[in-house]
Design a protein around this motif. Structure first.
Motif, PDB file in Angstrom:
ATOM      1  N   GLY A   1      30.353 -11.757  13.060  1.00  0.00           N
ATOM      2  CA  GLY A   1      30.935 -11.072  14.196  1.00  0.00           C
ATOM      3  C   GLY A   1      31.002  -9.564  14.034  1.00  0.00           C
ATOM      4  N   THR A   2      30.659  -9.080  12.844  1.00  0.00           N
ATOM      5  CA  THR A   2      30.645  -7.638  12.567  1.00  0.00           C
ATOM      6  C   THR A   2      29.204  -7.167  12.586  1.00  0.00           C
ATOM      7  OG1 THR A   2      32.556  -7.905  11.125  1.00  0.00           O
ATOM      8  CG2 THR A   2      31.303  -5.876  10.892  1.00  0.00           C
ATOM      9  N   GLY A   3      28.895  -6.137  13.318  1.00  0.00           N
ATOM     10  CA  GLY A   3      27.517  -5.642  13.445  1.00  0.00           C
ATOM     11  C   GLY A   3      27.147  -4.689  12.326  1.00  0.00           C
ATOM     12  N   ALA A   4      26.665  -5.236  11.222  1.00  0.00           N
ATOM     13  CA  ALA A   4      26.317  -4.394  10.073  1.00  0.00           C
ATOM     14  C   ALA A   4      25.064  -4.932   9.394  1.00  0.00           C
ATOM     15  CB  ALA A   4      27.469  -4.359   9.079  1.00  0.00           C
ATOM     16  N   GLY A   5      24.355  -4.022   8.741  1.00  0.00           N
ATOM     17  CA  GLY A   5      23.160  -4.435   8.031  1.00  0.00           C
ATOM     18  C   GLY A   5      22.682  -3.365   7.080  1.00  0.00           C
ATOM     19  N   VAL A   6      21.687  -3.750   6.289  1.00  0.00           N
ATOM     20  CA  VAL A   6      21.044  -2.833   5.351  1.00  0.00           C
ATOM     21  C   VAL A   6      19.567  -2.775   5.702  1.00  0.00           C
ATOM     22  CG1 VAL A   6      20.456  -2.390   2.941  1.00  0.00           C
ATOM     23  CG2 VAL A   6      22.715  -3.301   3.519  1.00  0.00           C
ATOM     24  N   LEU A   7      19.116  -1.580   6.084  1.00  0.00           N
ATOM     25  CA  LEU A   7      17.703  -1.358   6.373  1.00  0.00           C
ATOM     26  C   LEU A   7      16.929  -1.356   5.066  1.00  0.00           C
ATOM     27  CD1 LEU A   7      15.348  -0.521   8.293  1.00  0.00           C
ATOM     28  CD2 LEU A   7      16.052   1.853   7.886  1.00  0.00           C
ATOM     29  N   LEU A   8      15.857  -2.140   5.007  1.00  0.00           N
ATOM     30  CA  LEU A   8      14.988  -2.174   3.834  1.00  0.00           C
ATOM     31  C   LEU A   8      13.974  -1.055   4.002  1.00  0.00           C
ATOM     32  CD1 LEU A   8      14.543  -6.045   3.590  1.00  0.00           C
ATOM     33  CD2 LEU A   8      16.357  -4.589   2.637  1.00  0.00           C
ATOM     34  N   ARG A   9      14.175   0.053   3.296  1.00  0.00           N
ATOM     35  CA  ARG A   9      13.379   1.268   3.495  1.00  0.00           C
ATOM     36  C   ARG A   9      12.109   1.311   2.666  1.00  0.00           C
ATOM     37  NH1 ARG A   9      13.886   5.118   6.555  1.00  0.00           N
ATOM     38  NH2 ARG A   9      12.492   6.282   5.207  1.00  0.00           N
ATOM     39  N   ALA A  10      12.153   0.833   1.428  1.00  0.00           N
ATOM     40  CA  ALA A  10      10.959   0.957   0.587  1.00  0.00           C
ATOM     41  C   ALA A  10      11.034   0.025  -0.609  1.00  0.00           C
ATOM     42  CB  ALA A  10      10.791   2.401   0.111  1.00  0.00           C
ATOM     43  N   GLY A  11       9.867  -0.242  -1.155  1.00  0.00           N
ATOM     44  CA  GLY A  11       9.813  -1.086  -2.340  1.00  0.00           C
ATOM     45  C   GLY A  11       8.430  -1.117  -2.955  1.00  0.00           C
ATOM     46  N   GLU A  12       8.362  -1.810  -4.073  1.00  0.00           N
ATOM     47  CA  GLU A  12       7.109  -2.002  -4.800  1.00  0.00           C
ATOM     48  C   GLU A  12       6.674  -3.447  -4.621  1.00  0.00           C
ATOM     49  OE1 GLU A  12       5.465  -2.020  -9.415  1.00  0.00           O
ATOM     50  OE2 GLU A  12       7.605  -1.809  -9.039  1.00  0.00           O
ATOM     51  N   VAL A  13       5.460  -3.667  -4.164  1.00  0.00           N
ATOM     52  CA  VAL A  13       4.941  -5.026  -4.056  1.00  0.00           C
ATOM     53  C   VAL A  13       4.681  -5.531  -5.474  1.00  0.00           C
ATOM     54  CG1 VAL A  13       3.092  -6.501  -3.170  1.00  0.00           C
ATOM     55  CG2 VAL A  13       3.921  -4.564  -1.789  1.00  0.00           C
ATOM     56  N   VAL A  14       5.373  -6.605  -5.851  1.00  0.00           N
ATOM     57  CA  VAL A  14       5.242  -7.151  -7.216  1.00  0.00           C
ATOM     58  C   VAL A  14       4.523  -8.494  -7.247  1.00  0.00           C
ATOM     59  CG1 VAL A  14       7.192  -5.850  -8.165  1.00  0.00           C
ATOM     60  CG2 VAL A  14       7.601  -8.102  -7.138  1.00  0.00           C
ATOM     61  N   GLU A  15       4.388  -9.139  -6.118  1.00  0.00           N
ATOM     62  CA  GLU A  15       3.628 -10.386  -5.994  1.00  0.00           C
ATOM     63  C   GLU A  15       2.951 -10.375  -4.627  1.00  0.00           C
ATOM     64  OE1 GLU A  15       6.240 -13.741  -6.521  1.00  0.00           O
ATOM     65  OE2 GLU A  15       7.003 -12.961  -8.416  1.00  0.00           O
ATOM     66  N   GLY A  16       1.725 -10.869  -4.573  1.00  0.00           N
ATOM     67  CA  GLY A  16       1.006 -10.925  -3.308  1.00  0.00           C
ATOM     68  C   GLY A  16       0.386  -9.602  -2.908  1.00  0.00           C
ATOM     69  N   VAL A  17      -0.006  -8.800  -3.894  1.00  0.00           N
ATOM     70  CA  VAL A  17      -0.578  -7.474  -3.619  1.00  0.00           C
ATOM     71  C   VAL A  17      -1.799  -7.582  -2.697  1.00  0.00           C
ATOM     72  CG1 VAL A  17      -1.678  -5.436  -4.642  1.00  0.00           C
ATOM     73  CG2 VAL A  17       0.336  -6.444  -5.726  1.00  0.00           C
ATOM     74  N   ALA A  18      -2.680  -8.545  -2.967  1.00  0.00           N
ATOM     75  CA  ALA A  18      -3.894  -8.682  -2.145  1.00  0.00           C
ATOM     76  C   ALA A  18      -3.542  -8.997  -0.689  1.00  0.00           C
ATOM     77  CB  ALA A  18      -4.808  -9.760  -2.718  1.00  0.00           C
ATOM     78  N   LEU A  19      -2.534  -9.841  -0.475  1.00  0.00           N
ATOM     79  CA  LEU A  19      -2.112 -10.192   0.880  1.00  0.00           C
ATOM     80  C   LEU A  19      -1.447  -8.987   1.572  1.00  0.00           C
ATOM     81  CD1 LEU A  19      -1.870 -12.323   3.067  1.00  0.00           C
ATOM     82  CD2 LEU A  19       0.163 -13.208   1.898  1.00  0.00           C
ATOM     83  N   ALA A  20      -0.620  -8.263   0.829  1.00  0.00           N
ATOM     84  CA  ALA A  20      -0.003  -7.052   1.389  1.00  0.00           C
ATOM     85  C   ALA A  20      -1.072  -6.033   1.757  1.00  0.00           C
ATOM     86  CB  ALA A  20       0.984  -6.446   0.392  1.00  0.00           C
ATOM     87  N   ARG A  21      -2.083  -5.882   0.918  1.00  0.00           N
ATOM     88  CA  ARG A  21      -3.165  -4.934   1.193  1.00  0.00           C
ATOM     89  C   ARG A  21      -3.976  -5.387   2.412  1.00  0.00           C
ATOM     90  NH1 ARG A  21      -4.496  -3.632  -3.502  1.00  0.00           N
ATOM     91  NH2 ARG A  21      -3.653  -1.558  -3.392  1.00  0.00           N
ATOM     92  N   GLU A  22      -4.163  -6.678   2.572  1.00  0.00           N
ATOM     93  CA  GLU A  22      -4.865  -7.198   3.748  1.00  0.00           C
ATOM     94  C   GLU A  22      -4.105  -6.835   5.028  1.00  0.00           C
ATOM     95  OE1 GLU A  22      -5.437 -11.658   5.407  1.00  0.00           O
ATOM     96  OE2 GLU A  22      -6.263 -11.320   3.387  1.00  0.00           O
ATOM     97  N   ARG A  23      -2.782  -6.901   4.967  1.00  0.00           N
ATOM     98  CA  ARG A  23      -1.950  -6.574   6.128  1.00  0.00           C
ATOM     99  C   ARG A  23      -1.877  -5.074   6.381  1.00  0.00           C
ATOM    100  NH1 ARG A  23       2.613 -10.679   3.987  1.00  0.00           N
ATOM    101  NH2 ARG A  23       1.750 -12.586   4.917  1.00  0.00           N
ATOM    102  N   ARG A  24      -1.894  -4.291   5.310  1.00  0.00           N
ATOM    103  CA  ARG A  24      -1.706  -2.842   5.423  1.00  0.00           C
ATOM    104  C   ARG A  24      -3.011  -2.061   5.490  1.00  0.00           C
ATOM    105  NH1 ARG A  24       0.589   0.483   6.341  1.00  0.00           N
ATOM    106  NH2 ARG A  24       0.809   1.741   4.492  1.00  0.00           N
ATOM    107  N   GLY A  25      -4.079  -2.606   4.908  1.00  0.00           N
ATOM    108  CA  GLY A  25      -5.357  -1.892   4.893  1.00  0.00           C
ATOM    109  C   GLY A  25      -5.933  -1.856   3.486  1.00  0.00           C
ATOM    110  N   GLU A  26      -7.207  -2.082   3.391  1.00  0.00           N
ATOM    111  CA  GLU A  26      -7.875  -2.186   2.083  1.00  0.00           C
ATOM    112  C   GLU A  26      -7.796  -0.911   1.251  1.00  0.00           C
ATOM    113  OE1 GLU A  26      -9.026  -4.963   0.654  1.00  0.00           O
ATOM    114  OE2 GLU A  26      -8.296  -6.035   2.429  1.00  0.00           O
ATOM    115  N   LYS A  27      -7.731   0.239   1.896  1.00  0.00           N
ATOM    116  CA  LYS A  27      -7.768   1.501   1.154  1.00  0.00           C
ATOM    117  C   LYS A  27      -6.378   2.069   0.859  1.00  0.00           C
ATOM    118  CE  LYS A  27     -12.341   2.672   2.767  1.00  0.00           C
ATOM    119  NZ  LYS A  27     -13.210   3.645   3.383  1.00  0.00           N
ATOM    120  N   ILE A  28      -5.336   1.324   1.180  1.00  0.00           N
ATOM    121  CA  ILE A  28      -3.971   1.788   0.941  1.00  0.00           C
ATOM    122  C   ILE A  28      -3.660   1.697  -0.550  1.00  0.00           C
ATOM    123  CG2 ILE A  28      -1.523   1.375   1.454  1.00  0.00           C
ATOM    124  CD1 ILE A  28      -3.104   2.350   3.887  1.00  0.00           C
TER     125      ILE A  28
END
Length: 190
Positions: free
Chosen positions: A85-112
């Motif tokens: 009932g309380t409107g609160a949250g934590v925005l996830l601003r940044a992180g390091e991909v530690v598993e699934g790097v190839a899948l993350a790169r597929e979603r974000r772009g091969e040259k990222i």
């Protein structure tokens, strides 16, 4: 894994404790390096004006994902915190991909570069494969505790209201933290 009681606390308390934690979804795991806290009484929060169709998830229960569309092109994600009932949250601003790097790169772009796969809230959401359908997704069981870490607090980035509120938390010196950018409409720093 972090249970619902972890999220059922003040977002300003939860936020720094999320640093170093691992969030897993859709085949990708990210170690959180930067987050921002938001509360219902905070003019920079989506929940500030009360419950709407868009913000209903932010009002609980805690431990769910609040996903929103911004700038007409990106998704960003918050972990809902506080009492139901309380409107609160934590925005996830940044992180390091530690598993699934190839899948993350597929979603974000091969040259990222690895550093930029999830460095920024929209990049993180894209790397995780989150979109509108993930709004309201239960994340209990998808966030595990990480190694304790040093924490630095500073003003939130990209918000025009309450811009100097020091609820942006990051791991000092971590190369996966996004750069600070003051919103151009924010008043001069106090």
């Amino acid at each position: 894994m972090l249970d619902r009681s972890f999220f059922a606390r003040d977002s300003v308390v939860v936020a720094p404790e999320l640093l170093g934690c691992i969030v897993t979804a859709n085949g990708v795991s990210v170690r959180l390096t930067e987050v921002e806290a938001y509360r219902e009484d905070d003019p920079a929060s989506h929940s500030f004006r009360g419950v709407t169709g868009r913000t209903a998830v932010m009002f609980g229960p805690p431990g769910f994902l609040y996903v929103y569309f911004t700038y007409g092109m990106h998704y960003c994600a918050n972990l809902v915190c506080g009492a139901d009932g309380t409107g609160a949250g934590v925005l996830l601003r940044a992180g390091e991909v530690v598993e699934g790097v190839a899948l993350a790169r597929e979603r974000r772009g091969e040259k990222i570069a690895d550093r930029d796969l999830a460095r920024g809230p929209a990049r993180l959401a894209q790397a995780m494969g989150w979109g509108r359908a993930d709004n309201g997704r239960d994340m209990v069981g998808a966030v595990r505790a990480g190694e304790p870490t040093a924490v630095v607090a500073g003003p939130r980035t990209g918000v025009a209201k309450a811009a100097d509120t020091a609820w942006r938390f990051s791991i000092p010196g971590d190369r996966f933290v996004s750069p600070y950018k003051r919103h151009p409409k924010a008043p001069a720093a106090e």
